[in-house]
Design a protein around this motif. Structure first.
Motif, PDB file in Angstrom:
ATOM      1  N   GLU A  49      -5.111   4.538   3.094  1.00  0.00           N
ATOM      2  CA  GLU A  49      -3.842   4.927   2.485  1.00  0.00           C
ATOM      3  C   GLU A  49      -2.803   3.872   2.835  1.00  0.00           C
ATOM      4  O   GLU A  49      -2.617   3.532   3.994  1.00  0.00           O
ATOM      5  N   SER A  50      -2.165   3.352   1.838  1.00  0.00           N
ATOM      6  CA  SER A  50      -1.156   2.327   2.012  1.00  0.00           C
ATOM      7  C   SER A  50       0.064   2.710   1.187  1.00  0.00           C
ATOM      8  O   SER A  50      -0.063   3.211   0.071  1.00  0.00           O
ATOM      9  N   LYS A  51       1.233   2.475   1.718  1.00  0.00           N
ATOM     10  CA  LYS A  51       2.467   2.799   0.998  1.00  0.00           C
ATOM     11  C   LYS A  51       2.571   1.985  -0.287  1.00  0.00           C
ATOM     12  O   LYS A  51       2.983   2.499  -1.316  1.00  0.00           O
ATOM     13  N   LEU A  52       2.187   0.721  -0.229  1.00  0.00           N
ATOM     14  CA  LEU A  52       2.269  -0.128  -1.408  1.00  0.00           C
ATOM     15  C   LEU A  52       1.302   0.338  -2.489  1.00  0.00           C
ATOM     16  O   LEU A  52       1.664   0.421  -3.663  1.00  0.00           O
ATOM     17  N   VAL A  53       0.080   0.665  -2.091  1.00  0.00           N
ATOM     18  CA  VAL A  53      -0.905   1.154  -3.057  1.00  0.00           C
ATOM     19  C   VAL A  53      -0.450   2.484  -3.646  1.00  0.00           C
ATOM     20  O   VAL A  53      -0.554   2.710  -4.858  1.00  0.00           O
ATOM     21  N   ASP A  54       0.076   3.382  -2.811  1.00  0.00           N
ATOM     22  CA  ASP A  54       0.586   4.662  -3.308  1.00  0.00           C
ATOM     23  C   ASP A  54       1.711   4.455  -4.319  1.00  0.00           C
ATOM     24  O   ASP A  54       1.772   5.138  -5.340  1.00  0.00           O
TER      25      ASP A  54
END
Length: 147
Positions: A49-54
């Motif tokens: 889980e990554s903020k950028l990917v989200d």
């Protein structure tokens, strides 16, 4: 045009310029379902889980949701104010029910129920495509599923 005729900038153009807002809103909903299906496939390949990917994955859903709201507002001749625009962009999950109640009154609860039903449909579509993608990856040996 004769020299005696004058042009008035407030004249309206005579023509049949009707816009089918219902069709535009249905098309946006179909794009949302397609996005949900694509999201199910993409979810299989992101393990962390990554903020950028989200943010990148969630942006199309937000843009389509905003597009639906603005199309609905145009259909109802409702002007979305500046504060509501900001709320819709940054706090869509809170502002969307407020928008529905603001534009429809008490019937907004029915629209909100239909929106929740549509979200459940999107979730089912995401899960179905995710399971199908995982199965196909397992069949073709791309990934190993742990049962």
């Amino acid at each position: 045009m004769d020299d005696n005729e004058t042009f008035s900038p407030t004249e309206t153009v005579k023509g049949n310029w009707s816009i089918d807002y219902a069709r535009k809103k249905r098309r946006i909903l179909m794009w949302l379902l397609g996005y949900a299906a694509a999201f199910g496939v993409v979810c299989c390949f992101f393990t962390e889980e990554s903020k950028l990917v989200d943010f990148i994955v969630g942006l199309p859903g937000l843009l389509l949701g905003l597009s639906w709201c603005f199309t609905d507002a145009a259909e109802r001749n409702h002007r979305i104010g500046g504060l509501m625009k900001v709320l819709l962009v940054f706090f869509f999950l809170v502002a969307f029910p407020i928008y529905l109640l603001q534009t429809r009154g008490f019937r907004g609860f029915k629209s909100l129920g239909l929106a929740l039903l549509f979200i459940a449909t999107m979730l089912a579509c995401t899960v179905a495509t995710m399971l199908a993608s995982l199965y196909l990856c397992d069949v073709f040996g791309l990934t190993v599923l742990e049962y």
